[in-house]
Design an enzyme around this catalytic site. Sequence first.
Site, PDB file in Angstrom:
ATOM      1  N   CYS A  36       0.815  -1.228   0.000  1.00 35.28           N
ATOM      2  CA  CYS A  36       0.000   0.000   0.000  1.00 35.28           C
ATOM      3  C   CYS A  36       0.840   1.264   0.000  1.00 35.28           C
ATOM      4  CB  CYS A  36      -0.948  -0.009   1.189  1.00 35.28           C
ATOM      5  SG  CYS A  36      -2.145  -1.337   1.083  1.00 35.28           S
ATOM      6  N   HIS A  57      -3.527   7.051   2.699  1.00 37.98           N
ATOM      7  CA  HIS A  57      -3.857   5.738   2.150  1.00 37.98           C
ATOM      8  C   HIS A  57      -5.239   5.341   2.656  1.00 37.98           C
ATOM      9  CE1 HIS A  57      -3.834   1.656   0.979  1.00 37.98           C
ATOM     10  NE2 HIS A  57      -3.694   1.174   2.202  1.00 37.98           N
ATOM     11  N   ASN A 107     -10.063  -0.373  -0.489  1.00 32.75           N
ATOM     12  CA  ASN A 107      -8.596  -0.266  -0.479  1.00 32.75           C
ATOM     13  C   ASN A 107      -8.061  -0.832  -1.801  1.00 32.75           C
ATOM     14  OD1 ASN A 107      -5.869  -0.442  -0.089  1.00 32.75           O
ATOM     15  ND2 ASN A 107      -5.986  -1.504   1.898  1.00 32.75           N
TER      16      ASN A 107
HETATM   17  N1  ACO Z   1     -18.231  -8.963   9.420  1.00 30.27           N
HETATM   18  C1  ACO Z   1     -18.625  -9.200  10.680  1.00 30.27           C
HETATM   19  N2  ACO Z   1     -17.762  -9.461  11.684  1.00 30.27           N
HETATM   20  C2  ACO Z   1     -16.458  -9.477  11.393  1.00 30.27           C
HETATM   21  C3  ACO Z   1     -15.972  -9.234  10.085  1.00 30.27           C
HETATM   22  C4  ACO Z   1     -16.925  -8.991   9.081  1.00 30.27           C
HETATM   23  N3  ACO Z   1     -16.577  -8.741   7.808  1.00 30.27           N
HETATM   24  N4  ACO Z   1     -14.627  -9.312  10.105  1.00 30.27           N
HETATM   25  C5  ACO Z   1     -14.283  -9.583  11.364  1.00 30.27           C
HETATM   26  N5  ACO Z   1     -15.380  -9.691  12.148  1.00 30.27           N
HETATM   27  C6  ACO Z   1     -15.471  -9.988  13.554  1.00 30.27           C
HETATM   28  C7  ACO Z   1     -14.279 -10.746  14.071  1.00 30.27           C
HETATM   29  O1  ACO Z   1     -14.414 -12.118  13.850  1.00 30.27           O
HETATM   30  C8  ACO Z   1     -14.314 -10.383  15.526  1.00 30.27           C
HETATM   31  O2  ACO Z   1     -15.268 -11.188  16.179  1.00 30.27           O
HETATM   32  P1  ACO Z   1     -15.041 -11.721  17.681  1.00 30.27           P
HETATM   33  O3  ACO Z   1     -14.958 -10.481  18.526  1.00 30.27           O
HETATM   34  O4  ACO Z   1     -16.214 -12.573  17.929  1.00 30.27           O
HETATM   35  O5  ACO Z   1     -13.729 -12.466  17.631  1.00 30.27           O
HETATM   36  C9  ACO Z   1     -14.834  -8.942  15.533  1.00 30.27           C
HETATM   37  O6  ACO Z   1     -15.476  -8.746  14.268  1.00 30.27           O
HETATM   38  C10 ACO Z   1     -13.752  -7.923  15.683  1.00 30.27           C
HETATM   39  O7  ACO Z   1     -12.656  -8.288  14.804  1.00 30.27           O
HETATM   40  P2  ACO Z   1     -11.458  -7.331  14.526  1.00 30.27           P
HETATM   41  O8  ACO Z   1     -10.497  -7.968  13.569  1.00 30.27           O
HETATM   42  O9  ACO Z   1     -10.914  -6.847  15.857  1.00 30.27           O
HETATM   43  O10 ACO Z   1     -12.248  -6.137  13.800  1.00 30.27           O
HETATM   44  P3  ACO Z   1     -11.741  -4.696  13.510  1.00 30.27           P
HETATM   45  O11 ACO Z   1     -12.641  -3.732  14.117  1.00 30.27           O
HETATM   46  O12 ACO Z   1     -10.272  -4.565  13.771  1.00 30.27           O
HETATM   47  O13 ACO Z   1     -11.960  -4.586  11.923  1.00 30.27           O
HETATM   48  C11 ACO Z   1     -10.595  -4.722   9.971  1.00 30.27           C
HETATM   49  C12 ACO Z   1     -11.329  -5.493  11.057  1.00 30.27           C
HETATM   50  C13 ACO Z   1     -11.621  -3.929   9.202  1.00 30.27           C
HETATM   51  C14 ACO Z   1      -9.874  -5.698   9.053  1.00 30.27           C
HETATM   52  C15 ACO Z   1      -9.578  -3.746  10.618  1.00 30.27           C
HETATM   53  O14 ACO Z   1      -8.823  -4.437  11.561  1.00 30.27           O
HETATM   54  C16 ACO Z   1      -8.631  -3.095   9.638  1.00 30.27           C
HETATM   55  O15 ACO Z   1      -9.015  -2.246   8.866  1.00 30.27           O
HETATM   56  N6  ACO Z   1      -7.328  -3.418   9.752  1.00 30.27           N
HETATM   57  C17 ACO Z   1      -6.240  -2.699   9.039  1.00 30.27           C
HETATM   58  C18 ACO Z   1      -6.238  -2.844   7.558  1.00 30.27           C
HETATM   59  C19 ACO Z   1      -5.012  -2.181   6.991  1.00 30.27           C
HETATM   60  O16 ACO Z   1      -4.693  -1.038   7.274  1.00 30.27           O
HETATM   61  N7  ACO Z   1      -4.240  -2.900   6.181  1.00 30.27           N
HETATM   62  C20 ACO Z   1      -2.997  -2.344   5.704  1.00 30.27           C
HETATM   63  C21 ACO Z   1      -3.035  -2.028   4.290  1.00 30.27           C
HETATM   64  S1  ACO Z   1      -3.482  -3.388   3.274  1.00 30.27           S
HETATM   65  C22 ACO Z   1      -2.103  -3.792   2.269  1.00 30.27           C
HETATM   66  O17 ACO Z   1      -0.993  -3.399   2.504  1.00 30.27           O
HETATM   67  C23 ACO Z   1      -2.331  -4.692   1.142  1.00 30.27           C
END
Ligand code: ACO
Length: 348
Positions: free
Chosen positions: A112, A252, A282
């Site tokens: 990214c 980003h 993204n």
């Molecule tokens: N729908 C419903 N529930 C979900 C989903 C979904 N799509 N995805 C995860 N959950 C659940 C999980 O299972 C978890 O459930 P639990 O509490 O029962 O275990 C709960 O939601 C919370 O999970 P988290 O992973 O803590 O959710 P978070 O709020 O962190 O959101 C996300 C997840 C959107 C992926 C976030 O962590 C994120 O944006 N991370 C960073 C992404 C990023 O910046 N990537 C870098 C660039 S990408 C690249 O370089 C290619």
Amino acid sequence: MNAVITAIGGFVPSSILTNKKISETVDTSEEWIEKRTGIKERRIADCNTATSDLASAAIENLFENYNVDRLEVEALLVATATPDHILAPTASIVCEKSGLANAFGFDMNAACSGFLYALEMGANMIESGRYSKIIVVGADKMSSIVDYEDRNTCILFGDGAGAVLLEKTESDNGLMKTILKTDGSGTSSLLVPSGGSRNPTSMQSLLHRTNYLKQEGAFVFKKAVASMSQVSQDALAKNELHAAQIDWVIPHQANLRIINAVSESLNIDSEKVKVNIDRYGNTTSATVPLCLWDFKEDFKLGQNLLITTFGAGFSWGATCLKWGVMREKKAVETIKTDTVNENVLVAH
Ligand code: ACO
């Protein structure tokens, strides 16, 4: 001598994948995706479209809208994490498709942060005095490495490309000092485990779906907020700017909550922060140039922009730039269709 952006092009496929559609295939909901990420929809290329098609469509959009002679372009830097092939370079294919007959081209992969890394390389090439016209493109077909059975990742990504022309200027407009960072200890938190030389594609990798992107979302989230906030502060200090002097932030686009946390930590009003994640998700290397393309009419001569990114690697960085004089626009903004794939690739 400075390097300045003088023309911009962008491209996204016409096919839209909505949250509603995703919620019909994996255990999630439209509300969860929008609330937790800010994404409402993303664009998805069809199976006949590769990253080079997206990149060359963005470059074509640039040539169609600005008076630039493509034969004067000396180099093409393609930032991508989803090359058409492991070998040959996607940049070679794009040079051919885009008629950049006098340019050499090469790929760069910093996930990214790829576009920001490539922009810094391109700017240095211009500032060295050896080159005067370089195209930097960020392009990714993320749908080719996303597992649409994994709700943790399939909600996040889309396909697209953006391109900028860098030229030299003797004014004080253009790119300022940049900070780029790499921390390889983050590799296992965000990667495609198979398909490279470590674990070539095999029956096992296909069975275990390790040829798709895996991410420790919550850990990456925290790293992204901390790293983008700190590197933005450092870039401001390096350029002797205060946050109040920044007119626009181009972050980003990985998660709206990351963008909001970074702008809050910098004490920059959300109205100054450019966001299009709601429409594109993204797009990895393409988020920053697509944002520049989307909002180019808002940027005025002499305004200060702050760009900051974070991605796999981990790779991150920030730069400041003073908006310069754009090349003369052609009279009518044209609609781009791709000759290879006319029915699918319709300009945004
Ligand atoms: N729908 C419903 N529930 C979900 C989903 C979904 N799509 N995805 C995860 N959950 C659940 C999980 O299972 C978890 O459930 P639990 O509490 O029962 O275990 C709960 O939601 C919370 O999970 P988290 O992973 O803590 O959710 P978070 O709020 O962190 O959101 C996300 C997840 C959107 C992926 C976030 O962590 C994120 O944006 N991370 C960073 C992404 C990023 O910046 N990537 C870098 C660039 S990408 C690249 O370089 C290619």
